[in-house]
Design an enzyme around this catalytic site. Sequence first.
Site, PDB file in Angstrom:
ATOM      1  N   CYS A 112       0.820  -1.231   0.000  1.00 15.91           N
ATOM      2  CA  CYS A 112       0.000   0.000   0.000  1.00 15.91           C
ATOM      3  C   CYS A 112       0.848   1.272   0.000  1.00 15.91           C
ATOM      4  O   CYS A 112       0.359   2.344  -0.347  1.00 15.91           O
ATOM      5  CB  CYS A 112      -0.944   0.019   1.197  1.00 15.91           C
ATOM      6  SG  CYS A 112      -2.078  -1.377   1.218  1.00 15.91           S
ATOM      7  N   HIS A 252      -3.171   7.364   2.721  1.00 16.07           N
ATOM      8  CA  HIS A 252      -3.622   6.077   2.196  1.00 16.07           C
ATOM      9  C   HIS A 252      -5.055   5.810   2.651  1.00 16.07           C
ATOM     10  O   HIS A 252      -5.371   5.920   3.833  1.00 16.07           O
ATOM     11  CB  HIS A 252      -2.682   4.988   2.689  1.00 16.07           C
ATOM     12  CG  HIS A 252      -3.129   3.610   2.345  1.00 16.07           C
ATOM     13  ND1 HIS A 252      -3.621   3.288   1.094  1.00 16.07           N
ATOM     14  CD2 HIS A 252      -3.177   2.471   3.074  1.00 16.07           C
ATOM     15  CE1 HIS A 252      -3.946   2.007   1.075  1.00 16.07           C
ATOM     16  NE2 HIS A 252      -3.689   1.491   2.264  1.00 16.07           N
ATOM     17  N   ASN A 282      -9.937   0.090  -0.209  1.00 16.68           N
ATOM     18  CA  ASN A 282      -8.476   0.186  -0.138  1.00 16.68           C
ATOM     19  C   ASN A 282      -7.879  -0.294  -1.461  1.00 16.68           C
ATOM     20  O   ASN A 282      -7.870  -1.491  -1.741  1.00 16.68           O
ATOM     21  CB  ASN A 282      -7.989  -0.680   1.031  1.00 16.68           C
ATOM     22  CG  ASN A 282      -6.476  -0.671   1.179  1.00 16.68           C
ATOM     23  OD1 ASN A 282      -5.759  -0.188   0.311  1.00 16.68           O
ATOM     24  ND2 ASN A 282      -5.993  -1.212   2.280  1.00 16.68           N
TER      25      ASN A 282
END
Length: 325
Positions: A112, A252, A282
């Site tokens: 990520c 994020h 996500n």
Amino acid sequence: MGSRIVATGRALPRTAVSNQELQRFMDTSDEWIKSRTGIGTRYTLRSGESLAEIATAASRTAIDRAGIKATDLDAIIVGTVSSEYTFPSFACQIQTQLGVDSIPAFDVAAACSGFVYALSVADTSMRAGDFRRVLVVGADALSTFVDWTDRRTAVLFGDGAGAAVLVSEPGTRGVLASLLRSSGRHWELLSCRATGVRGTLDSEVRRESEDAIKMKGPELFKIAVKSMEEVCRQVAKRAGIELDDVSLVVGHQANRRIINAVAERLGVAFEKVFINVDRYGNTSAASVPIALDEAIEQGRVHDGDLVMLNACGGGLTWGANLLRW
Ligand code: ACO
């Protein structure tokens, strides 16, 4: 000589999947997902769709908006862990689709945190004088790595790509500082084996649970909040600016509660925090560039603003970039 983002772009799979749709085949609820994560919808790849094509579309948008041609690029750096090929790199796949040749194209694997890492690598190389125009991409399709019977992970992830064109420039605008961190000893908090078939939600093929994404959610939550707070403080210090002067935090997009907790610990007002996890879930390395692209589109970023990017993901990896827009 520093580097500055002059344009961004994003692209997504065609299909949006709502919490209600997941509810039809999984023991979950819109209420649970929204209250624990803030996610309402996510885009997921369908069989036959290609993440490399989606990432190329995002790249083309950024290149067009930058007013340059793909052949003007000096390098392509991609944050991803989702390439369908072990080699060539995902960056080489985008390179060929863009019709560019003989420039370096390589991937950065930081889950990520991929875009934040790739941006830092690009900025450092540009400061060293290696490149003048660099395409930085974040692209992932973690929905193809989940066990669709595991409600603890399957509801969290979406797919997509975001891209940015950086140009080297003298002056006070651009990337002021970056900071990257990893902690391999925490790898078991979030991991996925390199073996097994990739399965889209609509395909008959399913990834076996032993090959699927494994996550220790509650432990990860705590470390993610702490590490992102810390890296934001440190990168601000490195750049010699006060956190109060940051105009927008584009973090994020893993979970609304994580984003809010980081902002709260940093003492950053809610209005200065960009959130779109509700519509994308996500998207791993794609989340920061997709969010940045939307923030720009919504007029949330102005010339001279200080913009903080941050991320945390499997590895564990985490990091931040501080930009003067
Ligand atoms: N629907 C309904 N119930 C569920 C679901 C679901 N989708 N998932 C879990 N539950 C249940 C659990 O089974 C458990 O039930 P039990 O008490 O009967 O056993 C209950 O809900 C609570 O489960 P927890 O895991 O304790 O829930 P928590 O409040 O911690 O939320 C979550 C889980 C959302 C995963 C949270 O821990 C989190 O966000 N962690 C961070 C993970 C993350 O963001 N990972 C992405 C990559 S890392 C990064 O990007 C930062």
